[in-house]
Design a protein around this motif. Structure first.
Motif, PDB file in Angstrom:
ATOM      1  N   UNK A  22      43.078  36.580  44.415  1.00 23.88           N
ATOM      2  CA  UNK A  22      42.749  35.674  45.512  1.00 23.88           C
ATOM      3  C   UNK A  22      41.381  36.030  46.077  1.00 23.88           C
ATOM      4  N   UNK A  23      40.627  34.999  46.439  1.00 20.37           N
ATOM      5  CA  UNK A  23      39.396  35.163  47.210  1.00 20.37           C
ATOM      6  C   UNK A  23      39.634  34.454  48.539  1.00 20.37           C
ATOM      7  N   UNK A  24      40.056  35.205  49.530  1.00 24.38           N
ATOM      8  CA  UNK A  24      40.425  34.590  50.795  1.00 24.38           C
ATOM      9  C   UNK A  24      41.639  33.694  50.593  1.00 24.38           C
ATOM     10  N   UNK A  28      42.607  32.133  42.602  1.00 25.79           N
ATOM     11  CA  UNK A  28      41.834  31.937  41.373  1.00 25.79           C
ATOM     12  C   UNK A  28      42.663  32.172  40.120  1.00 25.79           C
ATOM     13  N   UNK A  29      43.546  33.168  40.157  1.00 22.68           N
ATOM     14  CA  UNK A  29      44.415  33.496  39.025  1.00 22.68           C
ATOM     15  C   UNK A  29      45.816  33.726  39.573  1.00 22.68           C
ATOM     16  N   UNK A  30      46.806  33.154  38.899  1.00 25.09           N
ATOM     17  CA  UNK A  30      48.157  33.116  39.457  1.00 25.09           C
ATOM     18  C   UNK A  30      49.175  33.674  38.463  1.00 25.09           C
ATOM     19  N   UNK A  31      49.514  34.960  38.616  1.00 26.96           N
ATOM     20  CA  UNK A  31      50.543  35.612  37.802  1.00 26.96           C
ATOM     21  C   UNK A  31      50.328  35.369  36.301  1.00 26.96           C
ATOM     22  N   UNK A  32      49.137  35.657  35.863  1.00 29.27           N
ATOM     23  CA  UNK A  32      48.728  35.394  34.483  1.00 29.27           C
ATOM     24  C   UNK A  32      49.060  36.581  33.585  1.00 29.27           C
ATOM     25  N   UNK A  33      49.677  36.293  32.436  1.00 29.23           N
ATOM     26  CA  UNK A  33      50.006  37.339  31.465  1.00 29.23           C
ATOM     27  C   UNK A  33      49.665  36.875  30.055  1.00 29.23           C
ATOM     28  N   UNK A  34      49.011  37.717  29.287  1.00 28.04           N
ATOM     29  CA  UNK A  34      48.763  37.461  27.870  1.00 28.04           C
ATOM     30  C   UNK A  34      48.244  38.741  27.229  1.00 28.04           C
ATOM     31  N   UNK A  35      48.233  38.762  25.903  1.00 26.01           N
ATOM     32  CA  UNK A  35      47.695  39.888  25.149  1.00 26.01           C
ATOM     33  C   UNK A  35      46.727  39.347  24.102  1.00 26.01           C
ATOM     34  N   UNK A  36      45.555  39.962  24.005  1.00 29.36           N
ATOM     35  CA  UNK A  36      44.566  39.592  22.990  1.00 29.36           C
ATOM     36  C   UNK A  36      44.586  40.694  21.936  1.00 29.36           C
ATOM     37  N   UNK A  48      36.705  23.914  34.424  1.00 33.02           N
ATOM     38  CA  UNK A  48      36.016  24.678  35.463  1.00 33.02           C
ATOM     39  C   UNK A  48      37.003  25.015  36.575  1.00 33.02           C
ATOM     40  N   UNK A  49      36.967  26.260  37.019  1.00 35.66           N
ATOM     41  CA  UNK A  49      37.870  26.691  38.078  1.00 35.66           C
ATOM     42  C   UNK A  49      39.239  27.121  37.593  1.00 35.66           C
ATOM     43  N   UNK A  50      39.429  27.185  36.258  1.00 31.95           N
ATOM     44  CA  UNK A  50      40.747  27.544  35.722  1.00 31.95           C
ATOM     45  C   UNK A  50      41.052  29.031  35.866  1.00 31.95           C
ATOM     46  N   UNK A  51      40.017  29.865  36.043  1.00 27.19           N
ATOM     47  CA  UNK A  51      40.236  31.302  36.210  1.00 27.19           C
ATOM     48  C   UNK A  51      39.791  32.158  35.039  1.00 27.19           C
ATOM     49  N   UNK A  52      39.089  31.549  34.078  1.00 26.82           N
ATOM     50  CA  UNK A  52      38.679  32.307  32.878  1.00 26.82           C
ATOM     51  C   UNK A  52      37.705  33.429  33.225  1.00 26.82           C
ATOM     52  N   UNK A  53      36.620  33.081  33.920  1.00 23.89           N
ATOM     53  CA  UNK A  53      35.606  34.093  34.243  1.00 23.89           C
ATOM     54  C   UNK A  53      36.169  35.157  35.178  1.00 23.89           C
ATOM     55  N   UNK A  54      37.007  34.748  36.125  1.00 27.70           N
ATOM     56  CA  UNK A  54      37.633  35.717  37.027  1.00 27.70           C
ATOM     57  C   UNK A  54      38.489  36.702  36.251  1.00 27.70           C
ATOM     58  N   UNK A  55      39.236  36.200  35.280  1.00 31.73           N
ATOM     59  CA  UNK A  55      40.078  37.085  34.462  1.00 31.73           C
ATOM     60  C   UNK A  55      39.223  38.073  33.688  1.00 31.73           C
ATOM     61  N   UNK A  56      38.137  37.586  33.084  1.00 32.49           N
ATOM     62  CA  UNK A  56      37.257  38.485  32.336  1.00 32.49           C
ATOM     63  C   UNK A  56      36.634  39.534  33.254  1.00 32.49           C
ATOM     64  N   UNK A  65      42.099  43.271  40.987  1.00 33.23           N
ATOM     65  CA  UNK A  65      43.192  42.299  41.096  1.00 33.23           C
ATOM     66  C   UNK A  65      43.868  42.372  42.455  1.00 33.23           C
ATOM     67  N   UNK A  66      44.332  41.245  42.940  1.00 34.73           N
ATOM     68  CA  UNK A  66      45.157  41.242  44.144  1.00 34.73           C
ATOM     69  C   UNK A  66      46.508  41.864  43.823  1.00 34.73           C
ATOM     70  N   UNK A  67      47.023  41.552  42.639  1.00 32.76           N
ATOM     71  CA  UNK A  67      48.224  42.197  42.114  1.00 32.76           C
ATOM     72  C   UNK A  67      48.203  42.074  40.598  1.00 32.76           C
ATOM     73  N   UNK A  68      49.093  42.815  39.950  1.00 30.62           N
ATOM     74  CA  UNK A  68      49.103  42.834  38.493  1.00 30.62           C
ATOM     75  C   UNK A  68      48.093  43.818  37.941  1.00 30.62           C
TER      76      UNK A  68
END
Length: 317
Positions: A22-24, A28-36, A48-56, A65-68
Motif C-alpha cells: 500500500x502507498x497510503x 498497489x499489490x493485493x495478496x499476490x503469490x507466484x513463483x518464477x 498500467x497500474x496493475x502492480x508489475x513495477x511495484x512487485x519488481x 512490502x506492507x505484508x507478505x
C-alpha cells in the motif's frame, strides 16, 4: 549458470508469497503469490497500474512490502551479500548519472560487488556499446541507455534477471537482439522475468506468462496454453466447399465462406473436420486452426482490470 542458495532452495527462483503493498490509501499489490522458475522466459503482463513495477521493486528491496514476502534464491534481497552475482535487473534505464562515462558507471557497480574490470569490458562489448564506452551517458539515446542498463544487469553473471520494459527506445535490430538475449539466458538455466506492453514481442519471447490486474494475479499459464484457450476458428480450403459445408453443418458446426472461397469453421476442431472430410470423400487442401493473437487474448483477460480507459467516441480537436 544457475546458482543454489545457502538455504537449499531451488536455484534461481523468485518467490512472491501473499505480497501486499500500500502507498497510503492506494492498494498497489493485493495478496499476490507466484513463483518464477529457471529455464524459461516469464512474461509479466498487465495494464498500467496493475502492480508489475511495484512487485519488481519489492523483489529488489527498493520498496518494503506492507505484508507478505519476496525471496530470491530463498533469501530477501537485502540478505544477499554481493547482489549482482545473484540478481541482475533493469527497471529504469534513465536512472543513471548523465555526467558519468558508460564504462565508469559500470566500474563503480563492479567494484561495489567485487567484479573485475575485465568483466566490464566484456559486457560493454556484449551489448554493443564498445564504441561509446568512454562517452558520457547524458548524450546517450534512450536505446543506448537501455543497452547500458542490460550491461549492468549482466555484470555479475547472475542466475536471476528482471527486466521492466527493456525494449523501450530500441530500434528493430535492438528489439530482436534483446529478444534473442533473453531467450539465450533462459536456455542457460537462468530465471528471466520480463514485463512489457508490447504484446507482439512477448508472443515471440515468453514461454510462460503471469497476468496481473489491479494488484492481483489474473492468470498464470504457458504461452501455448494461453493462446490455445482463445481458439477462434479453423480455416479450411477445399475444391468442394459447398459439399463440405453441408457435411460440417450437419455435424453441428457453424461454417462461413470467406470472399476467397475458404471456409471459416467454428464448433468443430481440425481433427473432426478432417475425419468428416474423409468420410465424405472430400479433398482438403488446407486445415489451419486459428487462435487469437496474444494482444487479443490479453485484452480479453484484462478487460475488467483496466484502470485508465480512454473514451473511443468523438475525436480529438
Amino acid at each position: 549458470m544457475c546458482r543454489r542458495a545457502d538455504t537449499g532452495s531451488v536455484a534461481g527462483m523468485i518467490e512472491v508469497a501473499e505480497l501486499t503493498k500500500r502507498y497510503g490509501s492506494t492498494l498497489a499489490v493485493d495478496q499476490l503469490s507466484f513463483t518464477v522458475r529457471p529455464g524459461q522466459v516469464t512474461g509479466f503482463l498487465g495494464p498500467n497500474g496493475a502492480g508489475k513495477s511495484t512487485t519488481m521493486r519489492t523483489v529488489l528491496g527498493l520498496d518494503n512490502p506492507t505484508s507478505g514476502r519476496t525471496l530470491v534464491n530463498g533469501k530477501r534481497y537485502a540478505e544477499i551479500r554481493w547482489p549482482l552475482h545473484e540478481v541482475g535487473a533493469l527497471l529504469d534505464a534513465a536512472a543513471v548519472h548523465g555526467g558519468r562515462r558508460a564504462a565508469d558507471h559500470l566500474y563503480c557497480l563492479a567494484r561495489a560487488n567485487r567484479i573485475g574490470r575485465a568483466r566490464v569490458t566484456e559486457v560493454i562489448e556484449q551489448v554493443g556499446l564498445g564504441g561509446v564506452a568512454r562517452k558520457r551517458i547524458g548524450g546517450f539515446s534512450l536505446g543506448m541507455k537501455q543497452r547500458l542498463g542490460v550491461a549492468a544487469a549482466l555484470l555479475g553473471d547472475p542466475g536471476v534477471l528482471l527486466f521492466d520494459e527493456p525494449v523501450n527506445g530500441l530500434d528493430p535490430e535492438g528489439i530482436r537482439w534483446i529478444r534473442e538475449l533473453m531467450r539465450a539466458l533462459a536456455s542457460e538455466g537462468r530465471t528471466v522475468l520480463v514485463s512489457s506492453h508490447l504484446m507482439s514481442e512477448m508472443a515471440l519471447t515468453a514461454d510462460h506468462v503471469l497476468v496481473l490486474g489491479r494488484g492481483r494475479l489474473v492468470t498464470e499459464t504457458s504461452m501455448t496454453d494461453l493462446l490455445a484457450r482463445f481458439n477462434r476458428d479453423v480455416l479450411v480450403r477445399t475444391p468442394r466447399p459447398a459439399e463440405l459445408s453441408a457435411a460440417l453443418e450437419a455435424a453441428g458446426a457453424v461454417v462461413l465462406t470467406d470472399p476467397d472461397g475458404a471456409l471459416s469453421v467454428t464448433g468443430c476442431d481440425a481433427v473432426a473436420i478432417g475425419d468428416i472430410a474423409v468420410r465424405h470423400g472430400i479433398a482438403v487442401h488446407e486445415l489451419t486452426p486459428r487462435s487469437a493473437s496474444l494482444e487479443e487474448a490479453y485484452l480479453e483477460i484484462t478487460d475488467e482490470s483496466v484502470q485508465y480507459r480512454a473514451g473511443l467516441e468523438g475525436s480529438v480537436r
